[in-house]
Design a protein around this motif. Structure first.
Motif, short mmCIF file in Angstrom:
data_model
loop_
_atom_site.label_atom_id
_atom_site.label_comp_id
_atom_site.label_asym_id
_atom_site.label_seq_id
_atom_site.Cartn_x
_atom_site.Cartn_y
_atom_site.Cartn_z
N SER A 62 0.83 -1.20 0.00
CA SER A 62 0.00 0.00 0.00
C SER A 62 0.87 1.26 0.00
O SER A 62 0.40 2.35 0.26
CB SER A 62 -0.89 -0.02 1.25
N LEU A 63 2.18 1.07 -0.26
CA LEU A 63 3.13 2.18 -0.16
C LEU A 63 3.86 2.41 -1.47
O LEU A 63 4.03 1.48 -2.26
CB LEU A 63 4.17 1.85 0.91
N LYS A 64 4.32 3.64 -1.66
CA LYS A 64 5.13 3.90 -2.85
C LYS A 64 6.32 4.78 -2.51
O LYS A 64 6.31 5.51 -1.53
CB LYS A 64 4.30 4.53 -3.96
N ALA A 65 7.35 4.70 -3.37
CA ALA A 65 8.54 5.54 -3.17
C ALA A 65 8.91 6.11 -4.53
O ALA A 65 10.02 5.93 -5.02
CB ALA A 65 9.67 4.71 -2.59
N GLU A 66 7.93 6.78 -5.13
CA GLU A 66 7.94 7.17 -6.55
C GLU A 66 9.27 7.24 -7.29
O GLU A 66 9.60 6.33 -8.04
CB GLU A 66 7.20 8.50 -6.71
N ALA A 67 10.05 8.30 -7.06
CA ALA A 67 11.25 8.50 -7.86
C ALA A 67 12.25 7.36 -7.61
O ALA A 67 12.87 6.83 -8.53
CB ALA A 67 11.88 9.85 -7.52
N LYS A 68 12.37 7.00 -6.34
CA LYS A 68 13.31 5.93 -5.96
C LYS A 68 12.92 4.62 -6.63
O LYS A 68 13.77 3.86 -7.10
CB LYS A 68 13.25 5.72 -4.45
N GLU A 69 11.63 4.37 -6.68
CA GLU A 69 11.11 3.15 -7.27
C GLU A 69 11.48 3.07 -8.75
O GLU A 69 11.95 2.04 -9.23
CB GLU A 69 9.59 3.21 -7.18
N ALA A 70 11.30 4.19 -9.43
CA ALA A 70 11.56 4.23 -10.88
C ALA A 70 13.06 4.01 -11.13
O ALA A 70 13.46 3.25 -12.02
CB ALA A 70 11.11 5.56 -11.45
N LEU A 71 13.89 4.68 -10.33
CA LEU A 71 15.34 4.56 -10.50
C LEU A 71 15.77 3.12 -10.20
O LEU A 71 16.66 2.56 -10.87
CB LEU A 71 16.05 5.55 -9.55
N TYR A 72 15.14 2.54 -9.20
CA TYR A 72 15.49 1.17 -8.81
C TYR A 72 15.19 0.20 -9.95
O TYR A 72 16.01 -0.65 -10.29
CB TYR A 72 14.72 0.77 -7.55
N LEU A 73 14.02 0.35 -10.56
CA LEU A 73 13.66 -0.55 -11.67
C LEU A 73 14.63 -0.34 -12.83
O LEU A 73 15.06 -1.29 -13.48
CB LEU A 73 12.21 -0.30 -12.12
N HIS A 74 14.97 0.91 -13.05
CA HIS A 74 15.91 1.22 -14.12
C HIS A 74 17.24 0.49 -13.89
O HIS A 74 17.80 -0.13 -14.79
CB HIS A 74 16.11 2.74 -14.18
N SER A 75 17.73 0.56 -12.63
CA SER A 75 19.01 -0.11 -12.32
C SER A 75 18.87 -1.62 -12.45
O SER A 75 19.79 -2.29 -12.92
CB SER A 75 19.44 0.21 -10.89
N LEU A 76 17.72 -2.14 -12.04
CA LEU A 76 17.51 -3.58 -12.17
C LEU A 76 17.61 -3.98 -13.65
O LEU A 76 18.29 -4.95 -13.99
CB LEU A 76 16.11 -3.96 -11.66
#
Ligand code: B12
Length: 434
Positions: A62-76
């Protein structure tokens, strides 16, 4: 008469509710605290530190970490594609690059992460990843063998995870591959050291549930439906008097499985509420420090499971995570405690009392013992943290591991980085088969 009808209707409704594994919402502050523990890990963007399970857990929470989340997926994407599709040999079992190359289960988790962002794996590179995962499964199928007497090189847990990951991307695997996992369920092969591995059973159940919903292996439908029933019953039978399924750390995946559908006649609602109460008590005791564990728990607390990745809801509202302010109350230097470290599986046996500051982890104890001399160990990074692979120069072999025990014989439920021994406690490291 009319009133009786209404009453029966209401009772029927309540009955149906009791047959679903629905757990009352958990205090949002508690959930937020769990989410906050993931944030520092989302800043570690090297291949060794990246953990696709964190991304999946957050997206199903139920939580998000918007910018961090996007960067994390990018690094993955960057690191996983590079290391998997790079020029190095592609079978992944070459010892020299094994650590750098994601394993079958890690590749599977990466595919789950893509799906958690509502992406379908595709294009030339995506197709190659899918082929690679299918090849991994084929190799594992061969290792299990025609007579089902062998063991997968990794584990049935990773075998189930890989089938699940391909399934949520609507990628079909051969009936014979699914057949090995079905056989393992039908013949009680999902064991660790002779005991049922609830995590493994739950993962197999999630994979079968996905296959059933997607109807990817219609020829095996009947066996799949029966296997789902079997694994759900096994999970229910594993409930402890406190309420956990298996142990505290297998409860999140077990709940994920039980939440995927209703089950008449077993009082599923009551069973799951009991599990929730046990989990809450464990949460309050601080049992969930490990990020991998948190990543498996967050979806369950949000009534989601990995099977929801068949059609994820990427627009579902989620609360923004802000960095936490967890401060340690310790102001003075902690006093020293002594932990007795024992290794009997080597010659000569080792047993020493190691002084460490109170609150130290078992890993701190091992480091100190090594520094004092006469003790050596090596670890390997894993998604759960540092995994102990060698003690006193003796490396765990095939189907062996260095088990962590509280003397005389209680296996620890946490790894070396998370477990904090008490003063006077004896910890044994024992080389065992599994
Ligand atoms: C399979 C498995 C094992 C196998 C691993 C060998 C193999 N070839 O697969 C065996 C039986 C050897 C094992 C051992 C242990 N395990 Co184990 N294991 C699992 C299981 C079912 C799946 C792991 C997996 O494949 N993940 C997917 C892949 C993609 O991730 P990965 O990081 O690449 O996988 C590697 C690591 O997970 C590592 N590993 C396995 N267990 C553990 C535990 C810890 C603490 C660490 C750091 C690493 C680690 O082995 C995997 C294969 O290389 C999980 C269940 C779960 N819910 O996650 C439990 C689980 C992770 N294990 C657990 C525990 C406690 C242990 C032990 C510490 C038990 C003990 N008392 O000794 C030991 C590790 C001791 C050590 N030497 O450091 C707990 C961890 C709980 C927590 N608080 O973090 C879990 C969640 C099971 C549970 N419900 O209790 N495990």
């Amino acid at each position: 008469m009319k009133h009786l009808g209404v009453l029966l209707f209401l009772l029927g409704g309540l009955g149906a509710l009791a047959e679903r594994c629905e757990i009352p919402e958990v205090d949002s502050k508690l959930v937020e605290k769990l989410g906050q523990r993931l944030l520092p890990w989302m800043e570690q963007l090297s291949l060794e530190q990246l953990n696709p399970s964190i991304y999946v857990g957050l997206r199903l929470s139920s939580l998000k970490a918007e910018a961090k989340e996007a960067l994390y997926l990018h690094s993955l994407k960057l690191h996983y594609q590079q290391s998997l599709l790079g020029s190095a040999s592609s079978n992944g079992d070459d010892n020299s690059d094994f650590q750098a190359k994601p394993s079958m289960g890690q590749l599977a988790l990466y595919l789950l992460a893509l799906r958690a962002n509502c992406e379908f794996v595709g294009g030339h590179k995506g197709d190659r990843l899918v082929s690679q995962l299918k090849r991994f499964l084929e190799d594992e199928k061969m290792a299990i063998g025609h007579d089902h007497k062998g063991q997968p090189h990794t584990s049935y847990y990773q075998y189930g995870l890989a089938i699940l990951a391909l399934c949520v991307h609507q990628k079909r695997v051969h009936d014979s591959v699914v057949g090995k996992l079905l056989h393992a369920v039908e013949h009680d092969h999902l064991l660790h050291q002779g005991h049922l591995s609830v995590d493994t059973v739950a993962m197999a159940g999630l994979a079968f549930t996905c296959l059933k919903r997607s109807n990817l292996n219609p020829q095996q439908r009947e066996r799949i439906v029966l296997a789902i029933k079997t694994v759900r019953e096994k999970v229910l039978r594993s409930q402890t008097p406190k309420g956990h399924f298996g142990n505290v750390y297998s409860t999140p995946l077990a709940l994920q499985l039980l939440m995927t559908s209703s089950m008449p006649g077993v009082g599923l609602g009551t069973v799951c509420r009991k599990a929730r109460a046990a989990l809450l008590a464990s949460l309050q005791d601080g049992a969930f420090q490990n990020v991998l564990m948190i990543s498996q728990l967050l979806p369950a607390l949000n009534h989601k499971s990995y099977v929801d990745l068949i059609s994820p809801d990427c627009l579902a509202p989620r609360a923004m995570l802000e960095a936490g302010t967890e401060t340690s109350s310790q102001t003075q230097a902690p006093e020293d405690i002594r932990v007795i470290l024992k290794v009997s599986s080597v010659l000569p046996p080792y047993k020493h009392s190691i002084p460490v500051p109170a609150g130290s982890s078992l890993e701190d104890v091992l480091k100190k013992a090594q520094k004092l001399g006469g003790f050596r160990y090596r670890t390997q990074a894993s998604l759960s943290g540092p995994y102990l692979i060698s003690v006193m120069g003796t490396e765990a072999g095939v189907r062996e591991f260095w088990q962590l025990l509280q003397a005389p014989d209680t296996p620890l439920l946490q790894g070396i980085a998370d477990y904090r021994p008490k003063d006077g406690e004896t910890i044994e490291l024992r080389l065992v088969s599994w």
